[in-house]
Design a protein around this motif. Structure first.
Motif, PDB file in Angstrom:
ATOM      1  N   GLN A 109       0.815  -1.204   0.000  1.00 51.29           N
ATOM      2  CA  GLN A 109       0.000   0.000   0.000  1.00 51.29           C
ATOM      3  C   GLN A 109       0.857   1.265   0.000  1.00 51.29           C
ATOM      4  O   GLN A 109       0.666   2.162  -0.812  1.00 51.29           O
ATOM      5  CB  GLN A 109      -0.830  -0.027   1.293  1.00 51.29           C
ATOM      6  CG  GLN A 109      -1.944   0.948   1.307  1.00 51.29           C
ATOM      7  CD  GLN A 109      -3.121   0.362   0.575  1.00 51.29           C
ATOM      8  OE1 GLN A 109      -3.721  -0.573   1.037  1.00 51.29           O
ATOM      9  NE2 GLN A 109      -3.412   0.893  -0.573  1.00 51.29           N
TER      10      GLN A 109
ATOM     11  N   ASP B   6       1.503   4.243  -2.790  1.00 43.80           N
ATOM     12  CA  ASP B   6       1.200   5.644  -2.523  1.00 43.80           C
ATOM     13  C   ASP B   6       2.438   6.526  -2.611  1.00 43.80           C
ATOM     14  O   ASP B   6       2.358   7.727  -2.367  1.00 43.80           O
ATOM     15  CB  ASP B   6       0.561   5.789  -1.134  1.00 43.80           C
ATOM     16  CG  ASP B   6      -0.843   5.209  -1.102  1.00 43.80           C
ATOM     17  OD1 ASP B   6      -1.337   4.845  -2.177  1.00 43.80           O
ATOM     18  OD2 ASP B   6      -1.433   5.111  -0.024  1.00 43.80           O
TER      19      ASP B   6
ATOM     20  N   SER C 294      -6.074  -0.991   5.718  1.00 42.78           N
ATOM     21  CA  SER C 294      -6.882   0.145   5.311  1.00 42.78           C
ATOM     22  C   SER C 294      -7.009   1.161   6.450  1.00 42.78           C
ATOM     23  O   SER C 294      -6.944   2.368   6.233  1.00 42.78           O
ATOM     24  CB  SER C 294      -8.232  -0.375   4.835  1.00 42.78           C
ATOM     25  OG  SER C 294      -9.244   0.508   5.105  1.00 42.78           O
TER      26      SER C 294
ATOM     27  N   SER D 185      -3.658   2.998   6.625  1.00 44.38           N
ATOM     28  CA  SER D 185      -3.389   3.960   5.556  1.00 44.38           C
ATOM     29  C   SER D 185      -4.326   5.143   5.636  1.00 44.38           C
ATOM     30  O   SER D 185      -3.977   6.223   5.187  1.00 44.38           O
ATOM     31  CB  SER D 185      -3.384   3.322   4.168  1.00 44.38           C
ATOM     32  OG  SER D 185      -4.357   2.378   4.047  1.00 44.38           O
TER      33      SER D 185
ATOM     34  N   ARG E   9     -11.526   1.650   2.188  1.00 39.10           N
ATOM     35  CA  ARG E   9     -11.207   0.970   0.925  1.00 39.10           C
ATOM     36  C   ARG E   9     -12.266  -0.073   0.707  1.00 39.10           C
ATOM     37  O   ARG E   9     -12.570  -0.853   1.605  1.00 39.10           O
ATOM     38  CB  ARG E   9      -9.844   0.310   1.041  1.00 39.10           C
ATOM     39  CG  ARG E   9      -8.731   1.318   1.119  1.00 39.10           C
ATOM     40  CD  ARG E   9      -7.697   1.002   0.065  1.00 39.10           C
ATOM     41  NE  ARG E   9      -6.918   2.189  -0.221  1.00 39.10           N
ATOM     42  CZ  ARG E   9      -5.925   2.611   0.571  1.00 39.10           C
ATOM     43  NH1 ARG E   9      -5.625   1.943   1.651  1.00 39.10           N
ATOM     44  NH2 ARG E   9      -5.253   3.689   0.249  1.00 39.10           N
TER      45      ARG E   9
ATOM     46  N   ASN F 187     -10.003  -3.524  -1.703  1.00 34.21           N
ATOM     47  CA  ASN F 187      -9.003  -2.467  -1.582  1.00 34.21           C
ATOM     48  C   ASN F 187      -8.751  -1.700  -2.869  1.00 34.21           C
ATOM     49  O   ASN F 187      -7.795  -0.951  -2.945  1.00 34.21           O
ATOM     50  CB  ASN F 187      -7.661  -3.041  -1.117  1.00 34.21           C
ATOM     51  CG  ASN F 187      -7.436  -2.767   0.338  1.00 34.21           C
ATOM     52  OD1 ASN F 187      -8.359  -2.311   1.015  1.00 34.21           O
ATOM     53  ND2 ASN F 187      -6.246  -3.018   0.815  1.00 34.21           N
TER      54      ASN F 187
ATOM     55  N   GLU G 191     -11.374   3.682  -3.402  1.00 34.30           N
ATOM     56  CA  GLU G 191     -11.358   4.442  -2.171  1.00 34.30           C
ATOM     57  C   GLU G 191     -12.653   5.218  -2.021  1.00 34.30           C
ATOM     58  O   GLU G 191     -13.143   5.807  -2.985  1.00 34.30           O
ATOM     59  CB  GLU G 191     -10.185   5.436  -2.166  1.00 34.30           C
ATOM     60  CG  GLU G 191      -8.860   4.766  -1.997  1.00 34.30           C
ATOM     61  CD  GLU G 191      -7.745   5.754  -1.759  1.00 34.30           C
ATOM     62  OE1 GLU G 191      -7.964   6.968  -1.953  1.00 34.30           O
ATOM     63  OE2 GLU G 191      -6.649   5.307  -1.383  1.00 34.30           O
TER      64      GLU G 191
END
Lengths: 481, 452
Positions: free
Chosen positions: B18, B22, B353, B356, B376, B380, B383
């Motif tokens: 994740q 990002d 999730s 994050s 999420r 996932n 969003e």
């Protein structure tokens, strides 16, 4: 196999090469030379091929070890082919095989030349010839990675295949910033050397040429007598010291930048490297004393020549082929050992030699004490079996290739000293060998076939054997394997 | 941001993936050298081998320069100790995974005394998620926003669904209920649909609306389940414990089956109101004897994914209305979706999730119109974000049709003065609104990130 991604990476590399060639055009414009046209034609062909191969990044950008090896090997071959075009188009080296040899010698930072007389070459051609050293030293893919992100999660497969050394670590979490840092250090040190040389009275253009040769540990000079032509102690010492510096693992410079001096200075590889260097210089100095009048002269030539050979650069200030046999043999030994992993130099690499020697000692110890448990440590950490095994396998492949290549070029009929040291000098990316290929000789004596064998040896040495050998493995080309 | 993750297990791995995606700088610490050696091949991150709670190892991993340390090893004690060391080293944010229920009462104290920013408990989070689904059994999955004003539910169209073959325009027109279909998953593809999108059997649609309208919509399409009154749970682990506590509180009847006498003994002590059965749930006879088909809901929570999937399929075949399956390793989500299992819970993804969304909020603590909460959905891949419009930005007061949004972004709901608005082209964003945004590709940090 992700062929789309391979095509894409190759196309990016060709376009990068075309862009880098613009620098030579600039040199041609400055010196008002006609070689603008051969360069522009090459740029057009190179960039055009790049655009034909791929225009935009494929959606599936995931690559694995296979693609990594293949793309690195193909990139170096393709790059050398296109890089040789200016030599052919300008008529400086009309024979394609000769031009290929010279370009491979440049990119792999070997510095072995076919040209008996380089002083009459146009400036722009000289520049391109040395610039290939600079870009090949740190690696083209690393350069590309510093600009664009190629395969987000999996770029380590590319970096590992191109950066020399038994185990490659990243400096920062992101491959891209690691590549940027490496090139920043590289560029900074290059600039520093140019300044030092100019201060010593060397013309700017000559300084740039020789600095690029030093930085990439290449060894192409613009003088027939190499650095010896300047006959200047200051220049000799500056270049000798910078050669040693460029042979140090670049990770250590990063540690120094982030102020981890202690960790950098405690590096086992650095200590062994400098120790070996000092010992070799001392031995050679004593051995060649009778040839030179003063101690300082003997030291100067010994220091220069040992650093040139150990870091696999290949500049010369003296014809070491005329030195006593002990010094000549010692130099060949240093050629094989090479400098630190993670530097721009070739050879076996000091770290690999340390691991091999330690493994050897332990194995002998275990023969006497079969139940003894002792772990091998390097840089204060235990060495895992995989790394040890890797070093041993590498060494085996290394010996095998040296013998095989020597056998292949011995067909030309030169003595063992010439044939063997030609292979050693090419395979370890040094340049000049001993005998007919010594510092005052050149490689034009060999047949076309031998030149190709030597070109492949240079690529094998620069890419640390395995990526290139994979090209000849059927399983890499098969679809379902 | 620079993030150090301690523990390269299931959660650690999901987080690494994740965070790398990002664009953060990720360093992973694990004491298994093999995991760490493999790491740079999979992600653009580096690893350090060693004990994550050790001062020297943390120094080497650069905890001093890091913005966040997440400790997710299998041991609660190491996690807490790691975060303590990290915060003493100067890491501004630390998150520890603590899952032993016996620490439950001292979580706040540990947070304060040891300088942790957040303690996550994947098992309790998973239990909360399951109980939310059980509360509204018509949907496969349900998320609520703006203090429950807006719900986002996932619903799978059955083979005989009235909606299949209908375009969204026709559907809105036919039922006249204010809802919005904000994302559709068909096979592996995820679409943010427009009015001409035609639904088909097998689609998983995600709907936003107020809770009342959601219920009305399910009633209209004949998909409304009767409320769940009794639940059979297989497996007596930590999730079962937390889940049973919550379900009992909601007044449901709960039966737990486990094959470990010690576990059963303990559960019967801690959960006196639940029925505890000692036996092997993989035996058909036991499930029949315990009356599987009479339960409204069935939850498979054993430690084995395969077992959970098989007994869930059996429960569906026996006519249990609502079946929830815990799957830890979501390596082949497509296969599970095609097997007819509707609601899948993965503690690993829930934890990832949660963390994050904390990171996203932390990243722009200075910005005004920042992400308030983030969920999420659809494995996932999508969003759902909540923003509160606080400033007088240029987009305030402009009709939505005149704003140019980035592709694959949708305004799913607006909450103004406690009323939920299903937005159309003429609606505007006003000062003080809460806005729910659905995004498949853009990962916004603040509201203006979704505008072109």
């Amino acid at each position: 196999m992700n062929y789309k991604m391979i095509r894409y990476i190759l196309s990016v590399i060709l376009r990068t090469e075309a862009a880098l060639m613009l620098l030579s055009v600039l040199v041609a414009i400055i010196y008002r030379e006609n070689e603008i046209w051969p360069f522009l034609l090459t740029i057009f062909l190179t960039a055009g091929t790049g655009f034909i191969l791929a225009r935009k990044k494929p959606e599936d950008d995931v690559i694995f070890a296979r693609e990594g090896f293949l793309v690195v090997a193909l990139a170096w071959v393709v790059m050398s082919i296109f890089g040789s075009l200016p030599f052919i188009f300008s008529g400086c080296i009309p024979d394609p095989i000769d031009a290929f040899f010279e370009t491979v010698s440049g990119f792999t930072t070997t510095g072995a030349t076919l040209l008996p007389d380089v002083e009459h070459l146009p400036m722009s051609i000289l520049f391109w010839r040395s610039f290939t050293h600079w870009i090949g030293g740190m690696g083209v893919l690393v350069f590309v990675m510093a600009i664009v992100s190629l395969s987000d999660g999996h770029s380590m497969y590319l970096m590992r295949a191109e950066v020399p050394g038994p185990s490659v670590g990243k400096l920062t979490p992101k491959s891209k910033s690691t590549a940027v840092i490496l090139y920043a250090i590289y560029g900074g040190m290059t600039l520093l050397e140019i300044i030092f040389l100019v201060c010593g009275g060397m013309p700017l253009f000559d300084s740039i040429i020789h600095t690029m040769g030093t930085a990439g540990t290449g060894g192409f000079s613009m003088k027939n007598l190499s650095v010896g032509a300047y006959n200047n102690a200051y220049i000799d010492w500056v270049i000798a010291i910078f050669m040693v510096l460029f042979g140090v693992n670049f990770n250590l410079y990063y540690l120094i930048i982030i102020k981890q001096f202690k960790q950098a200075l405690h590096s086992e590889e650095l200590r062994v490297y400098l120790g070996l260097y000092a010992a070799a210089v001392a031995l050679v100095t004593v051995n060649i004393m009778p040839l030179y009048n003063t101690f300082s002269n003997a030291l100067r030539y010994a220091a220069f020549q040992v650093s040139s050979v150990m870091t696999t650069t290949g500049f010369s200030t003296a014809d070491f082929d005329l030195w006593p046999n002990f010094s000549r043999t010692l130099l060949v030994f240093m050629m094989v050992i090479g400098a630190c992993a993670g530097s721009t130099a070739g050879g076996l690499k000091v770290s690999r030699v340390i691991i091999l020697v330690k493994s050897l000692v332990r194995s002998m110890d275990q023969m006497l004490h079969p139940h003894k448990v002792k772990s091998i440590k390097f840089e204060g950490r235990p060495v895992d079996n995989e790394t040890r095994h890797g070093a041993a396998i590498y060494c085996t492949a290394y010996m095998f290739i040296t013998v095989l290549a020597t056998l292949m070029i011995s067909v030309d009929g030169y003595d063992l000293e010439t044939s063997l040291t030609a292979v050693v000098a090419c395979f370890n990316n040094i340049g000049p060998g001993i005998g007919a290929v010594g510092p005052m000789g050149n490689y034009s004596i060999f047949s076309g076939f031998s030149k190709l064998v030597l070109s492949i040896s240079m690529l094998l040495g620069r890419l640390e054997i395995f990526p290139l050998i994979m090209l000849f493995s059927p399983s890499i080309w098969r679809r379902n394997s | 941001m620079r993030i150090v993750i301690i523990g390269d297990g299931k959660v650690g791995n999901a987080l690494t993936e994740q965070f790398c995606r990002d664009g953060h700088d990720v360093v992973v610490i694990d004491n298994n050298a093999e995991n760490i050696n493999q790491l740079p091949n999979l992600y653009d991150a580096i690893g350090v081998v060693g004990n994550g709670a050790s001062y020297n190892v943390q120094l080497e991993a650069g905890v001093k320069e890091s913005d966040l340390v997440v400790a997710a090893t299998s041991s609660d004690e190491i996690n807490v100790l790691s975060c303590f060391v990290a915060s003493k080293l100067g890491a501004p944010h630390t998150i520890a995974r603590v899952r032993n229920p016996s620490y439950g009462a001292q979580l706040e104290m540990m947070k304060e005394e040891l300088g942790l920013s957040m303690i996550i408990n994947p098992e309790r989070a998973a239990a909360r998620e399951i109980s939310r689904i059980l509360r509204f059994p018509s949907a496969n999955d349900i998320e609520s926003f703006c203090r429950g004003q807006v719900e986002l539910v996932e619903y799978k169209l059955g083979d005989d669904s009235l909606l299949s073959g209908m375009s969204l325009k026709e559907m809105y027109h036919h039922y006249k209920i204010k809802i919005l279909v904000c994302a559709v998953q068909r096979g592996e593809d995820i679409t943010i649909p427009n009015g001409d999108f035609v639904l088909a059997a097998g689609d998983r649609i995600n709907i936003t609306a107020s809770p009342a309208n959601i219920a009305a919509f399910f009633k209209a399409i004949g998909g409304l389940h009767a409320p769940v009154k009794s639940v059979m749970i297989v497996g007596g682990g930590k999730i079962s414990y937390y889940l049973t506590l919550q379900l009992l509180e909601m007044g449901m009847r709960v039966k737990i089956i486990d094959n470990d006498p010690a576990v059963c003994e303990e559960l019967s002590e801690t959960l006196p109101k639940a029925a505890i059965v000692l036996g092997d749930a993989s035996e058909k006879d036991l499930l029949l004897e315990e009356g599987i088909s009479e339960f409204d809901a069935f939850v498979a929570l054993t430690g084995f994914d395969e077992m959970n999937i098989i007994i869930s399929m059996y429960a569906s075949a026996k006519g249990v209305g609502k079946v929830i399956t815990k799957v830890h390793r979501l390596a082949f989500p497509e296969v599970i979706e095609n097997s007819g299992i509707e609601s899948v819970i993965s503690p690993k993804l829930i934890t990832a999730s949660q963390i994050s969304s904390y990171v996203r909020a932390m990243q722009n603590s200075i910005s005004i119109n920042k992400v308030e909460s983030l969920r999420r959905i659809v494995n996932n891949r999508v969003e759902a974000l909540e923003f509160i419009i606080r400033s007088d930005a240029p987009y305030v007061g402009v009709p939505l049709k005149d704003l140019s949004f980035k592709p694959n972004v949708l305004i799913a709901a607006i909450v103004r003065n406690g009323k939920t608005i299903v937005p159309g082209g003429t609606d505007t964003l006003e000062h003080g609104d809460s806005v729910i945004v659905i995004s498949t590709t853009v990962r916004p940090l603040e509201f203006s990130d979704i505008l072109q």
